[in-house]
Write a protein that holds these residues in place. Structure first.
Motif, PDB file in Angstrom:
ATOM      1  N   LEU A  19      54.272  -3.448   7.814  1.00  0.00           N
ATOM      2  CA  LEU A  19      53.626  -2.177   7.523  1.00  0.00           C
ATOM      3  C   LEU A  19      52.573  -2.437   6.452  1.00  0.00           C
ATOM      4  CD1 LEU A  19      56.793   0.112   7.325  1.00  0.00           C
ATOM      5  CD2 LEU A  19      55.275  -0.230   9.289  1.00  0.00           C
ATOM      6  N   ASP A  20      51.322  -2.244   6.798  1.00  0.00           N
ATOM      7  CA  ASP A  20      50.204  -2.531   5.904  1.00  0.00           C
ATOM      8  C   ASP A  20      49.851  -1.281   5.103  1.00  0.00           C
ATOM      9  OD1 ASP A  20      47.938  -3.407   4.615  1.00  0.00           O
ATOM     10  OD2 ASP A  20      46.770  -3.746   6.441  1.00  0.00           O
ATOM     11  N   SER A  21      50.025  -1.353   3.789  1.00  0.00           N
ATOM     12  CA  SER A  21      49.763  -0.198   2.930  1.00  0.00           C
ATOM     13  C   SER A  21      48.277   0.067   2.720  1.00  0.00           C
ATOM     14  CB  SER A  21      50.436  -0.393   1.568  1.00  0.00           C
ATOM     15  OG  SER A  21      49.853  -1.496   0.885  1.00  0.00           O
ATOM     16  N   LYS A  22      47.431  -0.870   3.079  1.00  0.00           N
ATOM     17  CA  LYS A  22      45.966  -0.739   2.960  1.00  0.00           C
ATOM     18  C   LYS A  22      45.479  -0.673   1.518  1.00  0.00           C
ATOM     19  CE  LYS A  22      46.352   0.154   7.429  1.00  0.00           C
ATOM     20  NZ  LYS A  22      46.102  -0.832   8.486  1.00  0.00           N
ATOM     21  N   ILE A  23      46.352  -0.954   0.565  1.00  0.00           N
ATOM     22  CA  ILE A  23      45.956  -0.897  -0.842  1.00  0.00           C
ATOM     23  C   ILE A  23      45.003  -2.043  -1.158  1.00  0.00           C
ATOM     24  CG2 ILE A  23      46.790  -1.010  -3.227  1.00  0.00           C
ATOM     25  CD1 ILE A  23      47.556   1.566  -1.826  1.00  0.00           C
ATOM     26  N   ALA A  24      43.915  -1.732  -1.846  1.00  0.00           N
ATOM     27  CA  ALA A  24      42.936  -2.758  -2.210  1.00  0.00           C
ATOM     28  C   ALA A  24      43.530  -3.710  -3.241  1.00  0.00           C
ATOM     29  CB  ALA A  24      41.677  -2.111  -2.769  1.00  0.00           C
ATOM     30  N   VAL A  25      43.082  -4.941  -3.224  1.00  0.00           N
ATOM     31  CA  VAL A  25      43.545  -5.943  -4.192  1.00  0.00           C
ATOM     32  C   VAL A  25      43.267  -5.431  -5.610  1.00  0.00           C
ATOM     33  CG1 VAL A  25      43.198  -8.289  -5.051  1.00  0.00           C
ATOM     34  CG2 VAL A  25      43.229  -7.845  -2.588  1.00  0.00           C
ATOM     35  N   GLY A  26      44.310  -5.454  -6.427  1.00  0.00           N
ATOM     36  CA  GLY A  26      44.184  -4.952  -7.795  1.00  0.00           C
ATOM     37  C   GLY A  26      44.875  -3.630  -8.011  1.00  0.00           C
ATOM     38  N   ASP A  27      45.153  -2.891  -6.908  1.00  0.00           N
ATOM     39  CA  ASP A  27      45.918  -1.639  -6.969  1.00  0.00           C
ATOM     40  C   ASP A  27      45.385  -0.670  -8.012  1.00  0.00           C
ATOM     41  OD1 ASP A  27      47.789   0.252  -6.341  1.00  0.00           O
ATOM     42  OD2 ASP A  27      49.420  -0.691  -7.443  1.00  0.00           O
ATOM     43  N   ALA A  28      44.110  -0.317  -7.933  1.00  0.00           N
ATOM     44  CA  ALA A  28      43.518   0.684  -8.815  1.00  0.00           C
ATOM     45  C   ALA A  28      42.425   1.392  -8.034  1.00  0.00           C
ATOM     46  CB  ALA A  28      42.955   0.042 -10.074  1.00  0.00           C
ATOM     47  N   GLU A  29      42.499   2.703  -7.983  1.00  0.00           N
ATOM     48  CA  GLU A  29      41.600   3.465  -7.118  1.00  0.00           C
ATOM     49  C   GLU A  29      40.341   3.972  -7.813  1.00  0.00           C
ATOM     50  OE1 GLU A  29      41.950   3.817  -3.831  1.00  0.00           O
ATOM     51  OE2 GLU A  29      43.666   2.462  -4.037  1.00  0.00           O
ATOM     52  N   LEU A  30      40.337   4.000  -9.138  1.00  0.00           N
ATOM     53  CA  LEU A  30      39.209   4.613  -9.842  1.00  0.00           C
ATOM     54  C   LEU A  30      38.523   3.645 -10.796  1.00  0.00           C
ATOM     55  CD1 LEU A  30      40.727   8.102 -10.762  1.00  0.00           C
ATOM     56  CD2 LEU A  30      39.503   7.439  -8.678  1.00  0.00           C
ATOM     57  N   THR A  31      37.257   3.868 -11.004  1.00  0.00           N
ATOM     58  CA  THR A  31      36.479   3.116 -12.001  1.00  0.00           C
ATOM     59  C   THR A  31      35.545   4.077 -12.722  1.00  0.00           C
ATOM     60  OG1 THR A  31      34.737   2.606 -10.384  1.00  0.00           O
ATOM     61  CG2 THR A  31      36.502   0.969 -10.652  1.00  0.00           C
ATOM     62  N   LEU A  32      35.211   3.704 -13.946  1.00  0.00           N
ATOM     63  CA  LEU A  32      34.234   4.449 -14.746  1.00  0.00           C
ATOM     64  C   LEU A  32      33.400   3.465 -15.548  1.00  0.00           C
ATOM     65  CD1 LEU A  32      35.873   7.601 -16.438  1.00  0.00           C
ATOM     66  CD2 LEU A  32      33.972   7.557 -14.808  1.00  0.00           C
ATOM     67  N   LYS A  33      32.141   3.772 -15.747  1.00  0.00           N
ATOM     68  CA  LYS A  33      31.281   2.889 -16.532  1.00  0.00           C
ATOM     69  C   LYS A  33      31.782   2.747 -17.963  1.00  0.00           C
ATOM     70  CE  LYS A  33      27.037   3.750 -13.906  1.00  0.00           C
ATOM     71  NZ  LYS A  33      25.655   4.290 -13.956  1.00  0.00           N
ATOM     72  N   THR A  34      32.456   3.779 -18.461  1.00  0.00           N
ATOM     73  CA  THR A  34      32.928   3.775 -19.847  1.00  0.00           C
ATOM     74  C   THR A  34      34.303   3.143 -20.008  1.00  0.00           C
ATOM     75  OG1 THR A  34      33.760   6.025 -19.493  1.00  0.00           O
ATOM     76  CG2 THR A  34      31.577   5.796 -20.509  1.00  0.00           C
ATOM     77  N   ILE A  35      34.914   2.716 -18.884  1.00  0.00           N
ATOM     78  CA  ILE A  35      36.230   2.079 -18.934  1.00  0.00           C
ATOM     79  C   ILE A  35      36.110   0.720 -18.271  1.00  0.00           C
ATOM     80  CG2 ILE A  35      38.653   2.227 -18.225  1.00  0.00           C
ATOM     81  CD1 ILE A  35      38.401   5.248 -18.224  1.00  0.00           C
ATOM     82  N   GLU A  36      36.469  -0.323 -18.990  1.00  0.00           N
ATOM     83  CA  GLU A  36      36.229  -1.681 -18.501  1.00  0.00           C
ATOM     84  C   GLU A  36      37.083  -2.048 -17.299  1.00  0.00           C
ATOM     85  OE1 GLU A  36      35.974  -6.261 -20.245  1.00  0.00           O
ATOM     86  OE2 GLU A  36      36.261  -4.553 -21.597  1.00  0.00           O
ATOM     87  N   ALA A  37      38.339  -1.619 -17.302  1.00  0.00           N
ATOM     88  CA  ALA A  37      39.252  -1.998 -16.208  1.00  0.00           C
ATOM     89  C   ALA A  37      39.374  -0.863 -15.196  1.00  0.00           C
ATOM     90  CB  ALA A  37      40.627  -2.323 -16.775  1.00  0.00           C
TER      91      ALA A  37
END
Length: 251
Positions: free
Chosen positions: A171-189
């Motif tokens: 069963l493929d969860s389709k989660i991207a490598v790194g398991d994080a869905e959001l990014t912001l220019k003001t947050i490095e990770a």
């Protein structure tokens, strides 16, 4: 950017992933549910294993109101959740060669059973060896993982293989490598992981499929009721008595 907007973006990302696995994994979900129903009907036992945060999805299908009473947690000391101190020990144990063999040898798992193995990356020694050794014992393995890791990361098992390579059903969860869905220019990770939401939903879809498959065969699914509704304890007592030889979390 407001906190409310970020919250909405996370919900949108999680909903999108849930829709994707619903549509793209439908056949594998059906197959996994059918395999579990076959195992219940044939007298086999059910086990679930996950390390670290992957253990959350495993625990969600064990001793669960509305869930199959026969699903047991295959626990590996030190890796089930983040309650071990230091929490980093769990991550280290996932990479220890031979640990899976020792766990299976001392567990009640046997030929004819089903073992659900949850590992987001599927690259560490523990889930890979768990799947390999379980299948060697004659156990059917359902793997829940993100297949993307196999093409974007290096396996940590000596064989160079991943969990997905040693399963009867993936069963493929389709989660991207790194398991994080959001990014912001003001947050490095990157932030806001969705793997638990998706993996838990995948497994509950499988359990629902299994319950329906059993009912279609005229077999009452051994489901648990909530202990917080009238009659729940009595219902569960009956189910646990009837299937006591296949329930290990009461011993």
């Amino acid at each position: 950017m407001s906190d409310r907007k970020l919250a909405g973006q996370f919900f949108d990302a999680a909903i999108g992933l849930l829709q994707q696995v619903r549509d793209e994994d439908a056949g594998d979900i059906e197959a996994a549910g059918t395999l579990i129903a076959d195992t219940v009907a044939g007298g086999g036992r059910l086990f679930a294993f996950g390390a670290g945060h992957s253990s959350l999805a495993a625990q969600d299908v064990v001793y669960r109101a509305g869930g199959l009473a026969l699903m047991n947690l295959l626990a590996v000391p030190g890796v089930v959740g983040v309650d071990v101190m230091p929490a980093t020990l769990g991550s280290a144990l996932e990479r220890v060669d031979g640990l899976a063999s020792a766990v299976l040898d001392s567990s009640p798992v046997r030929a004819g059973d089903v073992l659900v193995i949850i590992s987001l990356s599927g690259r560490n020694a523990l889930p890979v060896e768990m799947a390999m050794n379980a299948r060697a014992l004659g156990v059917k393995v359902i793997g829940v993982t993100s297949v993307a890791y196999a093409s974007e990361t290096k396996s940590r098992h000596v064989s160079g293989t991943y969990l997905k390579d040693h399963c009867d059903i993936v069963l493929d969860s389709k989660i991207a490598v790194g398991d994080a869905e959001l990014t912001l220019k003001t947050i490095e990770a990157p932030f806001a992981p969705a793997s638990t939401v998706v993996t838990t939903a995948l497994l509950q879809a499988v359990m629902a499929t299994a319950a329906g498959a059993l009912a279609d065969r005229g077999i009452e699914p051994p489901l648990l009721r909530s202990g917080n509704v009238d009659g729940g304890h009595e219902w569960n007592g009956r189910v646990m008595t009837e299937y006591g030889d296949r329930i290990f979390y009461r011993r």
